[in-house]
Design a protein around this motif. Structure first.
Motif, PDB file in Angstrom:
ATOM      1  N   GLU A  75       0.835  -1.277  -0.147  1.00 17.29           N
ATOM      2  CA  GLU A  75      -0.077  -0.049  -0.149  1.00 17.29           C
ATOM      3  C   GLU A  75       0.949   1.347  -0.015  1.00 17.29           C
ATOM      4  O   GLU A  75       0.528   2.222  -0.780  1.00 17.29           O
ATOM      5  N   ILE A  76       1.810   1.325   0.955  1.00 16.74           N
ATOM      6  CA  ILE A  76       2.936   2.329   0.863  1.00 16.74           C
ATOM      7  C   ILE A  76       3.648   2.697  -0.220  1.00 16.74           C
ATOM      8  O   ILE A  76       3.592   3.867  -0.851  1.00 16.74           O
ATOM      9  N   ASP A  77       4.300   1.395  -0.993  1.00 23.62           N
ATOM     10  CA  ASP A  77       4.796   1.686  -2.155  1.00 23.62           C
ATOM     11  C   ASP A  77       3.929   2.152  -3.249  1.00 23.62           C
ATOM     12  O   ASP A  77       4.213   2.947  -4.120  1.00 23.62           O
ATOM     13  N   VAL A  78       2.497   1.767  -3.372  1.00 26.53           N
ATOM     14  CA  VAL A  78       1.683   2.152  -4.280  1.00 26.53           C
ATOM     15  C   VAL A  78       1.457   3.782  -4.116  1.00 26.53           C
ATOM     16  O   VAL A  78       1.420   4.702  -5.089  1.00 26.53           O
ATOM     17  N   VAL A  79       1.460   4.308  -2.972  1.00 20.46           N
ATOM     18  CA  VAL A  79       0.943   5.841  -2.690  1.00 20.46           C
ATOM     19  C   VAL A  79       2.271   6.419  -3.098  1.00 20.46           C
ATOM     20  O   VAL A  79       2.265   7.494  -3.848  1.00 20.46           O
ATOM     21  N   LEU A  80       3.590   6.065  -2.862  1.00 22.58           N
ATOM     22  CA  LEU A  80       4.566   6.590  -2.924  1.00 22.58           C
ATOM     23  C   LEU A  80       4.836   6.508  -4.600  1.00 22.58           C
ATOM     24  O   LEU A  80       5.680   7.680  -5.026  1.00 22.58           O
ATOM     25  N   ALA A  81       4.506   5.651  -5.262  1.00 22.81           N
ATOM     26  CA  ALA A  81       4.733   5.650  -6.635  1.00 22.81           C
ATOM     27  C   ALA A  81       3.692   6.467  -7.452  1.00 22.81           C
ATOM     28  O   ALA A  81       3.876   6.552  -8.762  1.00 22.81           O
ATOM     29  N   SER A  82       2.727   7.057  -6.908  1.00 18.36           N
ATOM     30  CA  SER A  82       1.747   7.665  -7.650  1.00 18.36           C
ATOM     31  C   SER A  82       2.216   8.972  -8.399  1.00 18.36           C
ATOM     32  O   SER A  82       3.299   9.633  -7.833  1.00 18.36           O
ATOM     33  N   ARG A  83       1.732   9.262  -9.333  1.00 19.05           N
ATOM     34  CA  ARG A  83       2.256  10.482 -10.393  1.00 19.05           C
ATOM     35  C   ARG A  83       2.000  11.629  -9.505  1.00 19.05           C
ATOM     36  O   ARG A  83       0.837  11.807  -9.060  1.00 19.05           O
ATOM     37  N   ARG A  84       2.992  12.479  -9.405  1.00 18.58           N
ATOM     38  CA  ARG A  84       2.669  13.818  -8.865  1.00 18.58           C
ATOM     39  C   ARG A  84       3.444  15.086  -9.892  1.00 18.58           C
ATOM     40  O   ARG A  84       4.269  14.695 -10.524  1.00 18.58           O
ATOM     41  N   ASP A  85       2.638  16.033  -9.240  1.00 16.04           N
ATOM     42  CA  ASP A  85       3.100  17.258 -10.046  1.00 16.04           C
ATOM     43  C   ASP A  85       4.263  17.793  -9.275  1.00 16.04           C
ATOM     44  O   ASP A  85       4.400  18.132  -8.298  1.00 16.04           O
ATOM     45  N   ARG A  86       5.568  17.613 -10.138  1.00 18.09           N
ATOM     46  CA  ARG A  86       6.736  18.012  -9.803  1.00 18.09           C
ATOM     47  C   ARG A  86       6.775  19.472  -8.966  1.00 18.09           C
ATOM     48  O   ARG A  86       7.372  19.958  -7.768  1.00 18.09           O
ATOM     49  N   GLU A  87       6.287  20.111  -9.802  1.00 15.02           N
ATOM     50  CA  GLU A  87       6.542  21.844  -9.173  1.00 15.02           C
ATOM     51  C   GLU A  87       5.807  21.934  -7.806  1.00 15.02           C
ATOM     52  O   GLU A  87       6.164  22.571  -7.083  1.00 15.02           O
ATOM     53  N   LYS A  88       4.437  21.456  -8.006  1.00 11.88           N
ATOM     54  CA  LYS A  88       3.770  21.532  -6.636  1.00 11.88           C
ATOM     55  C   LYS A  88       4.548  21.038  -5.513  1.00 11.88           C
ATOM     56  O   LYS A  88       4.478  21.626  -4.391  1.00 11.88           O
ATOM     57  N   ILE A  89       4.977  19.622  -5.639  1.00  8.88           N
ATOM     58  CA  ILE A  89       5.785  19.038  -4.733  1.00  8.88           C
ATOM     59  C   ILE A  89       6.896  19.641  -4.272  1.00  8.88           C
ATOM     60  O   ILE A  89       7.124  20.341  -2.859  1.00  8.88           O
ATOM     61  N   ALA A  90       7.802  20.377  -5.164  1.00  8.25           N
ATOM     62  CA  ALA A  90       8.931  21.136  -4.736  1.00  8.25           C
ATOM     63  C   ALA A  90       8.271  22.387  -4.095  1.00  8.25           C
ATOM     64  O   ALA A  90       9.048  22.825  -2.879  1.00  8.25           O
ATOM     65  N   ARG A  91       7.266  23.079  -4.363  1.00  6.07           N
ATOM     66  CA  ARG A  91       6.734  24.287  -3.864  1.00  6.07           C
ATOM     67  C   ARG A  91       6.518  23.970  -2.367  1.00  6.07           C
ATOM     68  O   ARG A  91       7.045  24.603  -1.330  1.00  6.07           O
ATOM     69  N   ASP A  92       5.798  22.861  -2.225  1.00  7.88           N
ATOM     70  CA  ASP A  92       5.333  22.454  -0.794  1.00  7.88           C
ATOM     71  C   ASP A  92       6.340  22.214   0.091  1.00  7.88           C
ATOM     72  O   ASP A  92       6.579  22.571   1.070  1.00  7.88           O
ATOM     73  N   VAL A  93       7.604  21.426  -0.449  1.00  8.12           N
ATOM     74  CA  VAL A  93       8.720  21.136   0.126  1.00  8.12           C
ATOM     75  C   VAL A  93       9.480  22.645   0.635  1.00  8.12           C
ATOM     76  O   VAL A  93       9.837  22.714   1.732  1.00  8.12           O
ATOM     77  N   ARG A  94       9.600  23.287  -0.213  1.00 10.59           N
ATOM     78  CA  ARG A  94      10.204  24.712   0.073  1.00 10.59           C
ATOM     79  C   ARG A  94       9.646  25.517   1.053  1.00 10.59           C
ATOM     80  O   ARG A  94      10.087  26.114   2.099  1.00 10.59           O
ATOM     81  N   GLU A  95       8.169  25.568   1.016  1.00 10.65           N
ATOM     82  CA  GLU A  95       7.404  26.081   1.945  1.00 10.65           C
ATOM     83  C   GLU A  95       7.414  25.757   3.284  1.00 10.65           C
ATOM     84  O   GLU A  95       7.692  26.429   4.077  1.00 10.65           O
ATOM     85  N   MET A  96       7.430  24.151   3.257  1.00 11.13           N
ATOM     86  CA  MET A  96       7.581  23.800   4.642  1.00 11.13           C
ATOM     87  C   MET A  96       9.062  24.059   5.230  1.00 11.13           C
ATOM     88  O   MET A  96       8.868  24.351   6.365  1.00 11.13           O
ATOM     89  N   ARG A  97       9.762  24.084   4.458  1.00  9.17           N
ATOM     90  CA  ARG A  97      11.175  24.237   4.898  1.00  9.17           C
ATOM     91  C   ARG A  97      11.275  25.552   5.405  1.00  9.17           C
ATOM     92  O   ARG A  97      11.992  25.812   6.689  1.00  9.17           O
ATOM     93  N   ALA A  98      10.759  26.372   4.619  1.00 11.49           N
ATOM     94  CA  ALA A  98      10.925  27.892   5.219  1.00 11.49           C
ATOM     95  C   ALA A  98      10.066  28.217   6.530  1.00 11.49           C
ATOM     96  O   ALA A  98      10.491  28.870   7.288  1.00 11.49           O
ATOM     97  N   LEU A  99       8.910  27.423   6.700  1.00 11.31           N
ATOM     98  CA  LEU A  99       8.219  27.621   7.730  1.00 11.31           C
ATOM     99  C   LEU A  99       8.869  27.124   8.795  1.00 11.31           C
ATOM    100  O   LEU A  99       8.891  27.556  10.105  1.00 11.31           O
ATOM    101  N   ILE A 100       9.566  25.873   8.873  1.00 12.15           N
ATOM    102  CA  ILE A 100      10.313  25.503   9.999  1.00 12.15           C
ATOM    103  C   ILE A 100      11.501  26.491  10.149  1.00 12.15           C
ATOM    104  O   ILE A 100      11.746  26.641  11.564  1.00 12.15           O
ATOM    105  N   GLU A 101      12.014  27.063   9.278  1.00 15.36           N
ATOM    106  CA  GLU A 101      13.186  27.728   9.543  1.00 15.36           C
ATOM    107  C   GLU A 101      12.611  29.056  10.488  1.00 15.36           C
ATOM    108  O   GLU A 101      13.149  29.985  11.377  1.00 15.36           O
ATOM    109  N   GLN A 102      11.276  29.436   9.902  1.00 13.32           N
ATOM    110  CA  GLN A 102      10.815  30.839  10.758  1.00 13.32           C
ATOM    111  C   GLN A 102      10.338  30.525  12.091  1.00 13.32           C
ATOM    112  O   GLN A 102      10.581  31.083  12.958  1.00 13.32           O
TER     113      GLN A 102
END
Length: 979
Positions: free
Chosen positions: A823-850
């Protein structure tokens, strides 16, 4: 140069027979190689592979060394050298080809890099084949590897000098001989300098500038010019391209690398060594040798440094310092028996480093008076030391034999995958692979010989410590009778290193008066009285002797009895050194053994350092410890005792350097997994006794966070999710107090949390964090597998999928665990919008720093370019499908190591892996010593040495320099990759 006949071709000689692990597989590899050779029309190679003796040997090598197999399959023409020439002549031709790399008209840096990599691979494979065949002995192999490194370094240096001359940065005396009078001094250090390179070795360099040489136009600009050239030299040799790399380069042995340029003027270097040089730097200079550039100036610099390295008279302060280094290294390596599997052939007990240190300490002490003891090669100096009577002929012969044996083992470990590792594999196949490459058919026979070699080295190395200065009568009195301080004793204690000698006298009188349980018997007091001089001497050598002895006093107060421990410490100086190290450098561990002296009992087991804390090792000891206990509370209390003791013992292995931070993380995680599994078993059984079972029930615990990735530290809590399934028609459990399924699993989870984290007389097993479950704190504590799958597919946030990359089931039926993994492998293998994921990751990192900014540069987790950046890079790559490995890796280091080259350049991936390992080793050590993350200001003095050792650098300034450099590189990678 070789053990064979110099004029005979490779397979005309007597070669060592090797046995493959799998004969059928070996023949298949050989057949594939024949096909490649025919495709490339390599008639000589085809004929070679059709020769029975040659084919048998090469087939075995192909099976035993994946690295050599890949190299030959990729470039079978390498074997053409052996088909048409002697090995010696072939290597000389390759070295001659390397010497002119980059010298041809129109050569570029890119063409030079490609040429060096291709020729280095050819030489590397030929040297390995000659080594495995027994044609080259150890000296011939290490010498050939050093010649190869020297040739590659020289070719790069000459190219860079011509390039700088063409750009007007320098003015060469002779472009046909660019190294002559160029002023660029390249010293090979360590094994490179001594011509003792191992198969996958770094090359250690120190770069000096002789600004008086005619090639240097402007002495004021030469530092910048040659530092830039040195940076390019490192890139040419070290960067990974599609053709691999040449040699990794280490420049950290130069004076004060945290604040000096890569290339240092000779005058500044001499001023540093004469005024601030350390004894370890003297030892390092023993092996220095000009390897490229202005060799004449290099020899002159070493001649000027000779009085600094080789003192004219026996320097008793230096001798005491050397003995101090011996004691520190001795203590850091642990004690007891020596392991075989998982043993570090270089740094472990009885290893290569002990032979090298054995030789170098004698050289430092005696080389000033006896110039013949100033050589830089280990075996040659063993012979000279025996000639002068500094060691016995028996020591010379034994250490020479074992040095050759251990170097051969080291080479074979590295030949498997061309990795810079010195650790014998723990798994059966990996261990057998090394044994077979050593010429053994029987892995057990190899293990026996290897163990005996380590013991021989250890015996001779231990003899160094018998010569160490003792606490003798020259120090004065040590009298603790009566109520009044003896003035001479106060003076002695001050001389030893104590700042408050009167307080120390009072503490020791307390011991002698029998006021603690451990000192109530006359025999215990007698043993402790005999032990006291050694105790005081050992504590006096620490950086804050008074505080360390106070911690030891607190430990004594909690001991139920003392005779056994005092007798053991008296007869076992290593254990005494270890106890002193804990008290002086690791207050968190000292507090544990003060509150729970029983954890120290584990150190009485002589096999403790011979066994690596693997899952199987811990499981076997847990079963023995639990014995016949079945009562719920008794089992949980025994688990708490077992966990406390083995967390302590894993910590001790880390403290002594028997394991590194990465392996400690795995061990802490394996221990937690075992404890949680056994606790769940007894909690579930107790729960079922009252509430029965749910029809078709399946329950699993999903490990998240550091437990999931097997990166726990000594003080980590555990992140868990409880998942369950049951028959659709199950309405309630079948016990005397039935519960609906959702209520049943909620209460079961609550009982498990209480069992793990409730404080008792034996302490807490583990603090539990369940905030990573679906919907976090708002959701139920137990989750149906169907709801879990739907949530992860349809509702989960990006950060929850990032957390899922480290998830693994650790408890539950095998088929249910397999379903969860799927189940986990299927979820992680799902197709994703790279730009959206990158934006979410960067926002999350910035929030932690703040919201949670790093407190300083030692906040490895939160700092920009710290552990979170590395974890986010790895998790981002997993979510966008940029990871190649199957099955899915869980640890950050494994994720980074397996990233797709299309996502990140392999050289950059290597740097990220090294950065994570660097942070891990430091973080594990600091948390072990202090029980938490801490800034440098909170370090106690004894800790600093441990932190430096964890970072594999000699002083704290270099640690800080590396921290800054690594953080900048990691943050740059984060910004470049997460897009």
């Amino acid at each position: 140069m070789t053990a064979g006949l110099d004029q005979a071709k490779f397979f005309e000689r007597t070669i060592r027979a090797l046995t493959p692990l799998d004969a059928k597989r070996a023949q298949s590899f050989l057949a594939d190689l024949r096909v490649r050779a025919r495709e490339d029309e390599l008639d000589g190679v085809v004929a070679l592979l059709d020769d029975d003796k040659a084919a048998s040997f090469i087939a075995a090598v192909l099976d035993l060394s994946p690295f050599i197999r890949e190299a030959l399959q990729r470039v079978p023409r390498i074997l053409d050298w052996l088909a048409r020439s002697t090995p010696e002549a072939a290597l000389q031709e390759i070295l001659a080809d390397i010497a002119v790399c980059g010298a041809e008209e129109g050569a570029s840096e890119a063409s030079l890099m490609a040429g060096l990599r291709l020729k280095k691979r050819e030489a590397h494979v030929l040297i390995a084949l000659c080594d495995l065949a027994g044609i080259f002995n150890t000296e011939a192999t290490t010498g050939a590897l050093a010649d190869l490194a020297e040739a590659c370094t020289g070719a790069a240096i000459r190219f860079l000098l011509r390039d700088a001359d063409a750009a007007g940065k320098i003015r060469l005396v002779d472009r046909n001989d660019p190294e002559r009078d160029c002023g660029w001094i390249v010293l090979g250090m360590g094994k490179f300098g001594a011509r003792e390179l191992n198969y996958s070795s770094d090359i250690d360099l120190i770069i000096f500038i002789d600004d008086k040489k005619p090639a240097i136009i402007d002495p004021y600009e030469c530092v910048e010019t040659f530092s830039r050239l040195t940076r390019r030299l490192v890139r040419i040799l070290q960067d990974r391209t599609e053709d691999g790399y040449v040699f990794r380069v280490d420049l950290r042995l130069r004076p004060d690398p945290g604040s000096t340029p890569l290339a240092i003027p000779v005058g500044a270097a001499l001023h540093y060594y004469e005024g601030r040089g350390q004894n370890w730097e003297r030892a390092a200079m023993i092996k220095a040798r000009p390897v490229a550039g202005d060799r004449e100036s290099g020899a002159a610099v070493l001649a000027e440094l000779s009085p600094y390295v080789w003192r004219k008279y026996l320097d008793y302060a230096a001798i005491a310092d050397v003995h101090s280094i011996k004691r520190q290294i001795h203590a850091h390596k642990g004690h007891g028996d020596i392991a075989v599997r998982g043993h570090n052939v270089k740094l472990g007990r009885g290893g290569i480093r002990e032979i090298e240190f054995f030789v170098q300490t004698q050289q430092l002490i005696a080389g000033g008076r006896f110039p013949e003891l100033r050589g830089n090669q280990t075996v040659a100096m063993l012979a000279k030391l025996a000639e002068r009577g500094w060691i016995t002929e028996q020591a010379r012969d034994a250490l020479t034999k074992e040095y050759h044996f251990l170097r051969d083992v080291e080479h074979r470990i590295q030949m498997i995958a061309d990795e810079q590792t010195h650790i014998l594999p723990e798994d059966d196949e990996g261990f057998a692979r090394v044994a077979h490459m050593m010429g053994y058919d029987d892995a057990d026979k190899f293990a026996k010989d290897f163990l005996e070699a380590l013991k021989v080295v250890e015996r001779h190395y231990a003899a160094l410590f018998e010569q160490a200065p003792g606490l003798g009568a020259e120090h004065g009195n040590l009298v603790f009778t009566g109520d009044v301080d003896d003035p001479d004793t106060l003076a002695t204690l001050s001389a030893i290193g104590f700042e408050r000698p009167s307080d120390i006298c009072r503490i020791i009188r307390t011991w002698h008066f029998g006021r603690y349980r451990a000192t109530q018997s006359a025999e215990a007091r007698e043993r402790l009285t005999e032990l006291t001089p050694a105790l005081l001497k050992a504590f006096g050598e620490t950086k804050r002797a008074d505080e360390a002895l106070l911690r030891f006093d607190g430990f004594l107060q909690g001991l139920p009895a003392g005779i056994q421990l005092f007798s053991l410490l008296q007869s076992n100086p290593r254990l005494l050194n270890l106890l002193v190290m804990i008290m002086s450098a690791a207050p968190s561990l000292a507090e544990i053994i003060t509150r729970k002296p029983h954890v120290f009992d584990g150190l009485l087991d002589p096999a403790i350092f011979a066994e690596m804390p693997t899952r199987q090792y811990l499981d076997e000891r847990l079963q023995a410890f639990l014995g016949s206990a079945t009562v719920f509370e008794e089992v949980l209390d025994r688990l708490r005792i077992f966990a406390a003791e083995h967390r302590f013992l894993i910590g001790i292995r880390l403290l002594t350097g028997a394991i590194d931070g990465v392996r400690a993380g795995r061990a802490f995680s394996d221990l937690a997994e075992l404890m949680i599994a056994k606790a769940f078993e007894v909690v579930e059984a107790e729960f079922q006794r009252r509430h029965g079972k749910v029809k078709g029930a399946k329950v699993a615990l999903l490990a998240m966070g550091k437990l999931g990735s097997r990166e726990l530290t000594a003080c980590s809590d555990v992140d868990l999710i409880l998942l369950y399934d049951h028959d659709k028609d199950a309405e309630e459990s079948d016990g005397e107090k039935p519960l609906a399924p959702s209520q049943y699993y909620t209460r079961l989870t609550q009982r498990l949390i209480a069992g793990l984290s409730a404080p008792t007389a034996e302490g807490v097993l583990y603090e539990v964090d369940m905030r990573l479950r679906p919907s976090g704190n708002k959701g139920p504590v137990a989750t149906h597998i169907e709801a879990f799958g739907k949530y992860q597919r349809n509702e989960a946030w990006t950060w929850e999928h990032m957390a899922l990359t480290r998830a693994r089931p650790i408890v539950g039926p095998d088929e249910f665990q397999a379903f969860i993994r799927q189940e986990i492998d299927v979820v992680l293998a799902s197709r994703r919008d790279r730009e959206k994921i990158a934006r979410d990751v960067r926002e999350m990192r910035a929030l932690i720093e703040q919201e949670k900014p790093a407190r300083d540069d030692w906040d490895f987790k939160l700092k920009p370019g710290g552990i979170i950046d590395l974890e986010f890079i790895a998790q981002f790559a997993m979510l966008i499908g940029a990871a190649r490995q199957k099955p899915r890796p869980l640890g950050t280091e494994e994720m980074l190591a397996g990233l797709d080259p299309a996502f990140v350049d392999p050289a950059e991936a290597d740097r990220l892996v090294a950065a994570h390992r660097f942070y891990t080793n430091l973080s594990q050590t600091i948390r072990l010593c202090l029980g938490r993350d801490a800034s440098k200001d909170e370090f106690i003095p004894g800790m600093v040495d441990l932190v430096c050792r964890a970072a594999d650098v000699p002083d704290i300034k270099r640690v800080e320099h590396n921290l800054k450099e690594i953080a900048e590189n990691v943050r740059a990678s984060f910004n470049r990759l997460v897009v």
